[in-house]
Design a protein around this motif. Structure first.
Motif, PDB file in Angstrom:
ATOM      1  N   LYS A   1       9.188   4.214   8.600  1.00 20.94           N
ATOM      2  CA  LYS A   1       8.178   3.253   9.032  1.00 20.94           C
ATOM      3  C   LYS A   1       7.536   2.548   7.840  1.00 20.94           C
ATOM      4  O   LYS A   1       7.226   3.159   6.824  1.00 20.94           O
ATOM      5  N   LEU A   2       7.311   1.241   7.978  1.00 16.76           N
ATOM      6  CA  LEU A   2       6.686   0.438   6.933  1.00 16.76           C
ATOM      7  C   LEU A   2       5.175   0.659   6.940  1.00 16.76           C
ATOM      8  O   LEU A   2       4.587   0.932   7.984  1.00 16.76           O
ATOM      9  N   MET A   3       4.544   0.522   5.778  1.00 22.12           N
ATOM     10  CA  MET A   3       3.119   0.798   5.629  1.00 22.12           C
ATOM     11  C   MET A   3       2.234  -0.438   5.752  1.00 22.12           C
ATOM     12  O   MET A   3       1.050  -0.319   6.023  1.00 22.12           O
ATOM     13  N   LEU A   4       2.798  -1.622   5.535  1.00 17.17           N
ATOM     14  CA  LEU A   4       2.026  -2.863   5.601  1.00 17.17           C
ATOM     15  C   LEU A   4       2.438  -3.678   6.817  1.00 17.17           C
ATOM     16  O   LEU A   4       3.554  -3.533   7.319  1.00 17.17           O
ATOM     17  N   ASP A   5       1.555  -4.551   7.259  1.00 15.66           N
ATOM     18  CA  ASP A   5       1.862  -5.414   8.396  1.00 15.66           C
ATOM     19  C   ASP A   5       2.698  -6.628   8.001  1.00 15.66           C
ATOM     20  O   ASP A   5       3.479  -7.137   8.798  1.00 15.66           O
ATOM     21  N   ASP A   6       2.501  -7.113   6.769  1.00 14.81           N
ATOM     22  CA  ASP A   6       3.172  -8.334   6.332  1.00 14.81           C
ATOM     23  C   ASP A   6       3.663  -8.157   4.895  1.00 14.81           C
ATOM     24  O   ASP A   6       2.944  -7.627   4.049  1.00 14.81           O
TER      25      ASP A   6
ATOM     26  N   ASP B   1      -1.034   1.954  -1.302  1.00 14.92           N
ATOM     27  CA  ASP B   1      -0.613   2.875  -0.249  1.00 14.92           C
ATOM     28  C   ASP B   1       0.226   4.033  -0.772  1.00 14.92           C
ATOM     29  O   ASP B   1       0.347   5.059  -0.116  1.00 14.92           O
ATOM     30  N   ILE B   2       0.816   3.876  -1.953  1.00 14.84           N
ATOM     31  CA  ILE B   2       1.650   4.923  -2.531  1.00 14.84           C
ATOM     32  C   ILE B   2       1.082   5.275  -3.897  1.00 14.84           C
ATOM     33  O   ILE B   2       0.921   4.413  -4.758  1.00 14.84           O
ATOM     34  N   LEU B   3       0.758   6.537  -4.074  1.00 15.57           N
ATOM     35  CA  LEU B   3       0.197   7.019  -5.331  1.00 15.57           C
ATOM     36  C   LEU B   3       0.936   8.268  -5.782  1.00 15.57           C
ATOM     37  O   LEU B   3       1.605   8.924  -4.998  1.00 15.57           O
ATOM     38  N   ILE B   4       0.773   8.624  -7.060  1.00 17.77           N
ATOM     39  CA  ILE B   4       1.351   9.845  -7.574  1.00 17.77           C
ATOM     40  C   ILE B   4       0.381  10.990  -7.273  1.00 17.77           C
ATOM     41  O   ILE B   4      -0.827  10.864  -7.490  1.00 17.77           O
TER      42      ILE B   4
ATOM     43  N   GLU C   1       5.394  -3.810  -3.121  1.00 19.49           N
ATOM     44  CA  GLU C   1       4.202  -4.347  -2.474  1.00 19.49           C
ATOM     45  C   GLU C   1       3.311  -3.223  -1.952  1.00 19.49           C
ATOM     46  O   GLU C   1       2.085  -3.303  -2.048  1.00 19.49           O
ATOM     47  N   GLU C   2       3.914  -2.166  -1.402  1.00 19.05           N
ATOM     48  CA  GLU C   2       3.133  -1.017  -0.937  1.00 19.05           C
ATOM     49  C   GLU C   2       2.433  -0.322  -2.101  1.00 19.05           C
ATOM     50  O   GLU C   2       1.280   0.087  -1.980  1.00 19.05           O
ATOM     51  N   ILE C   3       3.115  -0.208  -3.242  1.00 22.35           N
ATOM     52  CA  ILE C   3       2.512   0.398  -4.427  1.00 22.35           C
ATOM     53  C   ILE C   3       1.338  -0.450  -4.910  1.00 22.35           C
ATOM     54  O   ILE C   3       0.265   0.072  -5.215  1.00 22.35           O
ATOM     55  N   ALA C   4       1.533  -1.765  -4.981  1.00 21.22           N
ATOM     56  CA  ALA C   4       0.466  -2.668  -5.427  1.00 21.22           C
ATOM     57  C   ALA C   4      -0.732  -2.619  -4.491  1.00 21.22           C
ATOM     58  O   ALA C   4      -1.877  -2.744  -4.932  1.00 21.22           O
ATOM     59  N   HIS C   5      -0.473  -2.434  -3.210  1.00 20.33           N
ATOM     60  CA  HIS C   5      -1.545  -2.367  -2.220  1.00 20.33           C
ATOM     61  C   HIS C   5      -2.320  -1.054  -2.310  1.00 20.33           C
ATOM     62  O   HIS C   5      -3.420  -0.935  -1.784  1.00 20.33           O
TER      63      HIS C   5
ATOM     64  N   LEU D   1       0.930  -3.728 -10.640  1.00 20.10           N
ATOM     65  CA  LEU D   1       1.550  -2.456 -10.274  1.00 20.10           C
ATOM     66  C   LEU D   1       1.071  -1.318 -11.170  1.00 20.10           C
ATOM     67  O   LEU D   1       0.827  -0.203 -10.700  1.00 20.10           O
ATOM     68  N   LEU D   2       0.919  -1.597 -12.459  1.00 19.57           N
ATOM     69  CA  LEU D   2       0.525  -0.544 -13.398  1.00 19.57           C
ATOM     70  C   LEU D   2      -0.957  -0.188 -13.310  1.00 19.57           C
ATOM     71  O   LEU D   2      -1.408   0.749 -13.963  1.00 19.57           O
ATOM     72  N   LYS D   3      -1.724  -0.884 -12.481  1.00 21.48           N
ATOM     73  CA  LYS D   3      -3.114  -0.484 -12.204  1.00 21.48           C
ATOM     74  C   LYS D   3      -3.136   0.786 -11.355  1.00 21.48           C
ATOM     75  O   LYS D   3      -4.051   1.584 -11.455  1.00 21.48           O
ATOM     76  N   ASN D   4      -2.125   0.962 -10.510  1.00 22.41           N
ATOM     77  CA  ASN D   4      -2.074   2.100  -9.594  1.00 22.41           C
ATOM     78  C   ASN D   4      -1.185   3.237 -10.084  1.00 22.41           C
ATOM     79  O   ASN D   4      -1.359   4.373  -9.673  1.00 22.41           O
ATOM     80  N   ILE D   5      -0.213   2.926 -10.917  1.00 21.80           N
ATOM     81  CA  ILE D   5       0.733   3.921 -11.436  1.00 21.80           C
ATOM     82  C   ILE D   5       0.613   3.895 -12.959  1.00 21.80           C
ATOM     83  O   ILE D   5       0.641   2.835 -13.566  1.00 21.80           O
ATOM     84  N   ASP D   6       0.515   5.057 -13.581  1.00 19.76           N
ATOM     85  CA  ASP D   6       0.182   5.128 -15.002  1.00 19.76           C
ATOM     86  C   ASP D   6       1.311   4.826 -15.983  1.00 19.76           C
ATOM     87  O   ASP D   6       1.052   4.625 -17.158  1.00 19.76           O
ATOM     88  N   SER D   7       2.545   4.767 -15.549  1.00 14.27           N
ATOM     89  CA  SER D   7       3.628   4.464 -16.487  1.00 14.27           C
ATOM     90  C   SER D   7       4.733   3.682 -15.786  1.00 14.27           C
ATOM     91  O   SER D   7       4.938   3.803 -14.578  1.00 14.27           O
ATOM     92  N   ALA D   8       5.448   2.894 -16.588  1.00 11.77           N
ATOM     93  CA  ALA D   8       6.546   2.095 -16.040  1.00 11.77           C
ATOM     94  C   ALA D   8       7.662   2.997 -15.512  1.00 11.77           C
ATOM     95  O   ALA D   8       8.302   2.682 -14.503  1.00 11.77           O
ATOM     96  N   TYR D   9       7.893   4.120 -16.187  1.00  9.04           N
ATOM     97  CA  TYR D   9       8.921   5.063 -15.733  1.00  9.04           C
ATOM     98  C   TYR D   9       8.566   5.605 -14.346  1.00  9.04           C
ATOM     99  O   TYR D   9       9.394   5.605 -13.436  1.00  9.04           O
ATOM    100  N   SER D  10       7.340   6.061 -14.176  1.00  4.45           N
ATOM    101  CA  SER D  10       6.903   6.582 -12.877  1.00  4.45           C
ATOM    102  C   SER D  10       6.988   5.508 -11.808  1.00  4.45           C
ATOM    103  O   SER D  10       7.380   5.779 -10.675  1.00  4.45           O
ATOM    104  N   LEU D  11       6.631   4.291 -12.170  1.00  2.00           N
ATOM    105  CA  LEU D  11       6.710   3.171 -11.237  1.00  2.00           C
ATOM    106  C   LEU D  11       8.140   2.972 -10.751  1.00  2.00           C
ATOM    107  O   LEU D  11       8.379   2.818  -9.550  1.00  2.00           O
TER     108      LEU D  11
END
Length: 70
Positions: free
Chosen positions: A36-41, A59-62, A53-57, A10-20
């Motif tokens: 609406k959901l962003m992933l199929d599964d 799909d959601i960024l700052i 899961e969407e953040i890890a994928h 998760l922290l690969k896509n979001i720079d801080s635990a607080y923001s996450l």
């Protein structure tokens, strides 16, 4: 305990635990409210798990141009 996705993943896509935490909370509320959901599964059945899961994928960024105005 959070097993999937991992905190490191998760922290690969979001720079801080607080923001996450803030982003996951906002997205999970939107999912709970019927947006609406962003992933199929998903592995998770709970809204917060789906949000993570969407953040890890990636799909959601700052937005780097966003600013907090007080």
């Amino acid at each position: 305990m959070l097993m999937h996705p991992s905190r490191d993943e998760l922290l690969k896509n979001i720079d801080s635990a607080y923001s996450l935490c803030v982003i996951a909370a906002k997205r999970s509320k939107r999912i709970r409210d019927g947006e609406k959901l962003m992933l199929d599964d998903y592995h998770s059945v709970q809204p917060v798990g789906k949000a993570l899961e969407e953040i890890a994928h990636g799909d959601i960024l700052i937005d780097p141009k966003s600013q907090v105005v007080e």
